[in-house]
Design an enzyme around this catalytic site. Structure first.
Site, mmCIF file in Angstrom:
data_model
loop_
_atom_site.group_PDB
_atom_site.id
_atom_site.type_symbol
_atom_site.label_atom_id
_atom_site.label_comp_id
_atom_site.label_asym_id
_atom_site.label_seq_id
_atom_site.Cartn_x
_atom_site.Cartn_y
_atom_site.Cartn_z
ATOM 1 N N HIS A 204 30.897 -52.548 58.028
ATOM 2 C CA HIS A 204 30.229 -53.679 58.684
ATOM 3 C C HIS A 204 29.204 -54.390 57.821
ATOM 4 O O HIS A 204 28.676 -55.422 58.224
ATOM 5 C CB HIS A 204 29.557 -53.230 59.987
HETATM 6 C C1 UD1 Z 1 22.927 -55.344 61.966
HETATM 7 C C2 UD1 Z 1 21.868 -55.016 60.913
HETATM 8 C C3 UD1 Z 1 22.371 -53.925 59.986
HETATM 9 C C4 UD1 Z 1 22.843 -52.718 60.748
HETATM 10 C C5 UD1 Z 1 23.845 -53.134 61.809
HETATM 11 C C6 UD1 Z 1 24.176 -51.938 62.655
HETATM 12 C C7 UD1 Z 1 20.502 -56.952 60.296
HETATM 13 C C8 UD1 Z 1 20.197 -57.922 59.219
HETATM 14 N N1 UD1 Z 1 21.571 -56.162 60.082
HETATM 15 O O1 UD1 Z 1 24.039 -55.886 61.290
HETATM 16 O O2 UD1 Z 1 21.308 -53.517 59.151
HETATM 17 O O3 UD1 Z 1 23.467 -51.830 59.852
HETATM 18 O O4 UD1 Z 1 23.273 -54.154 62.637
HETATM 19 O O5 UD1 Z 1 25.406 -52.047 63.281
HETATM 20 O O6 UD1 Z 1 19.812 -56.899 61.291
HETATM 21 N N2 UD1 Z 1 28.268 -59.019 67.225
HETATM 22 C C9 UD1 Z 1 29.058 -59.017 68.352
HETATM 23 N N3 UD1 Z 1 28.755 -58.118 69.324
HETATM 24 C C10 UD1 Z 1 27.717 -57.252 69.232
HETATM 25 C C11 UD1 Z 1 26.945 -57.248 68.053
HETATM 26 C C12 UD1 Z 1 27.240 -58.158 67.062
HETATM 27 O O7 UD1 Z 1 30.013 -59.789 68.485
HETATM 28 O O8 UD1 Z 1 27.473 -56.483 70.162
HETATM 29 C C13 UD1 Z 1 28.522 -60.035 66.202
HETATM 30 C C14 UD1 Z 1 27.356 -61.035 66.170
HETATM 31 O O9 UD1 Z 1 27.534 -62.048 67.120
HETATM 32 C C15 UD1 Z 1 27.431 -61.559 64.774
HETATM 33 C C16 UD1 Z 1 27.939 -60.342 63.977
HETATM 34 O O10 UD1 Z 1 28.522 -59.450 64.906
HETATM 35 O O11 UD1 Z 1 28.351 -62.593 64.651
HETATM 36 C C17 UD1 Z 1 26.844 -59.664 63.200
HETATM 37 O O12 UD1 Z 1 25.814 -59.193 64.062
HETATM 38 P P1 UD1 Z 1 24.296 -59.043 63.554
HETATM 39 O O13 UD1 Z 1 23.493 -58.395 64.592
HETATM 40 O O14 UD1 Z 1 23.823 -60.322 62.990
HETATM 41 O O15 UD1 Z 1 24.382 -58.098 62.295
HETATM 42 P P2 UD1 Z 1 25.142 -56.705 62.061
HETATM 43 O O16 UD1 Z 1 26.228 -56.932 61.089
HETATM 44 O O17 UD1 Z 1 25.504 -56.088 63.354
HETATM 45 N N1 UDP Z 2 28.298 -45.372 65.591
HETATM 46 C C1 UDP Z 2 28.823 -45.226 66.869
HETATM 47 N N2 UDP Z 2 30.008 -45.844 67.160
HETATM 48 C C2 UDP Z 2 30.695 -46.586 66.253
HETATM 49 C C3 UDP Z 2 30.155 -46.709 64.950
HETATM 50 C C4 UDP Z 2 28.945 -46.115 64.664
HETATM 51 O O1 UDP Z 2 28.238 -44.545 67.695
HETATM 52 O O2 UDP Z 2 31.760 -47.121 66.590
HETATM 53 C C5 UDP Z 2 27.026 -44.711 65.286
HETATM 54 C C6 UDP Z 2 27.061 -43.834 64.056
HETATM 55 O O3 UDP Z 2 27.522 -42.560 64.379
HETATM 56 C C7 UDP Z 2 25.614 -43.840 63.620
HETATM 57 C C8 UDP Z 2 25.156 -45.209 63.979
HETATM 58 O O4 UDP Z 2 26.091 -45.714 64.931
HETATM 59 O O5 UDP Z 2 24.867 -42.913 64.363
HETATM 60 C C9 UDP Z 2 25.146 -46.038 62.745
HETATM 61 O O6 UDP Z 2 25.112 -47.351 63.042
HETATM 62 P P1 UDP Z 2 25.683 -48.477 62.107
HETATM 63 O O7 UDP Z 2 26.692 -47.948 61.176
HETATM 64 O O8 UDP Z 2 26.058 -49.570 63.007
HETATM 65 O O9 UDP Z 2 24.363 -48.935 61.321
HETATM 66 P P2 UDP Z 2 23.620 -48.450 60.011
HETATM 67 O O10 UDP Z 2 23.324 -47.003 60.123
HETATM 68 O O11 UDP Z 2 24.497 -48.796 58.852
HETATM 69 O O12 UDP Z 2 22.397 -49.305 59.988
#
Ligand code: UD1
Ligand code: UDP
Length: 357
Positions: A204
Site C-alpha cells: 500500500h
Molecule cells: C495511510 C498512511 C500510511 C499508513 C497507511 C495505513 C499517510 C500519509 N499515510 O496511507 O502511513 O501506512 O495509511 O494503511 O497518512 N481509501 C479508501 N478506503 C479507506 C481508506 C482509504 O478507499 O478506508 C483510499 C483513500 O480514499 C485514498 C487512498 O485509499 O484514495 C489512500 O488513503 P490515505 O489515507 O490517503 O493513505 P494510505 O495509503 O491509506
Molecule cells: N492489517 C489488517 N488487515 C489487513 C492488512 C493489515 O488487520 O488487511 C493490520 C496488520 O496486521 C498490522 C496493521 O494492519 O497490524 C498494519 O497496518 P498497515 O499495513 O495498513 O500500515 P503500516 O503499519 O504500514 O503503517
C-alpha cells in the site's frame, strides 16, 4: 485527567486499542477519542473498533481521500475546535500518518502537552510522507514513547536530549502487546479458500503504488511466486484502485478485501512467509516467526534486518522471486535470534503510567 486521542488510520486503531485497554484500568482518566475519518471503509476502520472493543469515537471528522495539504489542514481545523472545547491535559497521537501530524500541530499551537507513541523512527527517506510526519510530530512532542533502542538513538542524534520540554521514554512496541493479547482471537478468514501452504502479502505504500513500474514489477513477482505457492493479498483500497485503473493483470494472485486484525493474525500464524511494504506487518512477521521479504529499499525497523529475519528487496522482481523461491537459505533461524527486540509486551501499561506521572 483528560486525554484526547487522535487517530484515523488502520495501524493506529490497533495501537490505540492497546493503550485504551490500559486507560480503562484508571477510573481517574477520561479518554476522548477523535476519529479523523482518514480510513473509512468498514474493513479499514469499524471492524477494528468492534473486534478490539475500542471505545466508540466521541468525534468523527469524516476527512479522507484528499491531497496531503487538504487532508492535514482540514483535520487541523476540526481537531482544534474539539481541543479548545475539551481542554485536555494531553493530546495523544500514534505513528506517522497525516492524522498524527494534524493532531501534533494542533496540540503544539494550543500549548497542550503532546505524547507521541512510536516516536524516534526514521527511514531517512525524505520522499516518504510518513518520514515528514514522524520528524515534525517528534519535534513538537513533550513525551516521546520510543519502541526500540534505535528510535532512542535517532532522537538523541537529533539533539532531543537538549530540548527541556521533551522527555524520551523507551517503552517497547505497542504492536507487540497487541500481538500477544489478541492472538488468542485469531480467526480464519471466510473470504478465501486457503491452501495448505501460502505466502501472505500486503502492498500500500505510495512509493510502490504511485509508481506503475514498481507496482507492476512487484505484481509480476507475485504472479511468478504464485505458480508454486498460493499468494494471499488482502488488498488496500489505494492499491486496488490503481490496479483496476491501470488494468494490471493479477490473475493467479488470491486477492481479497482487507481483513480484520483477528483474520490477519490467523493468516500470519499459518503462512509460510510474508511479503510486504507495511511497517506493522514487518514486526508481526517477526513476532509470528515468519521470514519477511520487505518490498522497500529501507525500513524504520532496522533491527529486523540486522538479525537476519527481514530482507529489503525494493521492487526488484528477480530478487523478490529468487528469495521467495529459496526462502530457507536467506533467513536466520528464529530460535537463534533475540526475541525481545520490541519490549516485554507491557508497553501500553508503561505509556499510561508515564502519562499519569
Ligand atoms: C495511510 C498512511 C500510511 C499508513 C497507511 C495505513 C499517510 C500519509 N499515510 O496511507 O502511513 O501506512 O495509511 O494503511 O497518512 N481509501 C479508501 N478506503 C479507506 C481508506 C482509504 O478507499 O478506508 C483510499 C483513500 O480514499 C485514498 C487512498 O485509499 O484514495 C489512500 O488513503 P490515505 O489515507 O490517503 O493513505 P494510505 O495509503 O491509506
Ligand atoms: N492489517 C489488517 N488487515 C489487513 C492488512 C493489515 O488487520 O488487511 C493490520 C496488520 O496486521 C498490522 C496493521 O494492519 O497490524 C498494519 O497496518 P498497515 O499495513 O495498513 O500500515 P503500516 O503499519 O504500514 O503503517
Amino acid at each position: 485527567m483528560k486525554i484526547l486521542t487522535v487517530l484515523g488510520a488502520r495501524p493506529q486503531f490497533i495501537k490505540a486499542a492497546v493503550v485504551s485497554r490500559e486507560i480503562k484500568k484508571h477510573p481517574d482518566i477520561k479518554e476522548i477519542i477523535i476519529h479523523t475519518g482518514q480510513h473509512y471503509d468498514i474493513n479499514m476502520s469499524d471492524i477494528f473498533f468492534e473486534q478490539m472493543q475500542i471505545p466508540k469515537p466521541d468525534y468523527y471528522l469524516g476527512i479522507n481521500g484528499k491531497s496531503h495539504g487538504a487532508m492535514t489542514g482540514q483535520m487541523m481545523e476540526k481537531i482544534e475546535e474539539v481541543a479548545i472545547k475539551e481542554n485536555p491535559d494531553w493530546i495523544l497521537v500514534y505513528g506517522d500518518t497525516n492524522s498524527t501530524l494534524a493532531g501534533a500541530l494542533v496540540a503544539s499551537k494550543l500549548h497542550i502537552k503532546l505524547a507521541h507513541v512510536e516516536a524516534g523512527l526514521r527511514s531517512f527517506n525524505m520522499k516518504m510522507p510518513e518520514e515528514i510526519n514522524r520528524i515534525l510530530t517528534d519535534r513538537v512532542s513533550n513525551l516521546l514513547f520510543c519502541p526500540t533502542d534505535t528510535a532512542v538513538e535517532n532522537l538523541k542524534k537529533e539533539g532531543f536530549d537538549n530540548f527541556p520540554y521533551a522527555k524520551i521514554v523507551k517503552v517497547g512496541d505497542v504492536m507487540y502487546d497487541a500481538y500477544l493479547y489478541y492472538r488468542q482471537f485469531a480467526k480464519k478468514p471466510e473470504n478465501v479458500k486457503v491452501e495448505k501452504d501460502f505466502a501472505l502479502c500486503t502492498i500500500h505504500r505510495a512509493e510502490n503504488t504511485d509508481n506503475t513500474d514498481r507496482l507492476k514489477n512487484i505484481l509480476e513477482a507475485l504472479k511468478e511466486i504464485a505458480e508454486d505457492l498460493q499468494v494471499i493479498l488482502p488488498l488496500h483500497p489505494r492499491t486496488k484502485k490503481i490496479i483496476e485503473s491501470k488494468n494490471i493483470n493479477v490473475d493467479n494472485i488470491a486477492i481479497i478485501e482487507p481483513v480484520g486484525y483477528f483474520e490477519m493474525l490467523w493468516l500470519l500464524e499459518n503462512c509460510r512467509f510474508v511479503l510486504t511494504d507495511s511497517g506493522g506487518l514487518q514486526k508481526e512477521a517477526f513476532f509470528a516467526k515468519k521470514p519477511c521479504i520487505t518490498l522497500r529499499e529501507e525500513t524504520e525497523w532496522v533491527e529486523l534486518v540486522n538479525v537476519g529475519v527481514n530482507k529489503l528487496v525494493g521492487a526488484d522482481k528477480e530478487k523478490i522471486v529468487s528469495i521467495a523461491k529459496g526462502i530457507d537459505e536467506y533467513f536466520n533461524d528464529f530460535n537463534s535470534v533475540v526475541s525481545d527486540l520490541y519490549g516485554d509486551g507491557k508497553s501500553g501499561e508503561k505509556i499510561v503510567e508515564c502519562l499519569v506521572r
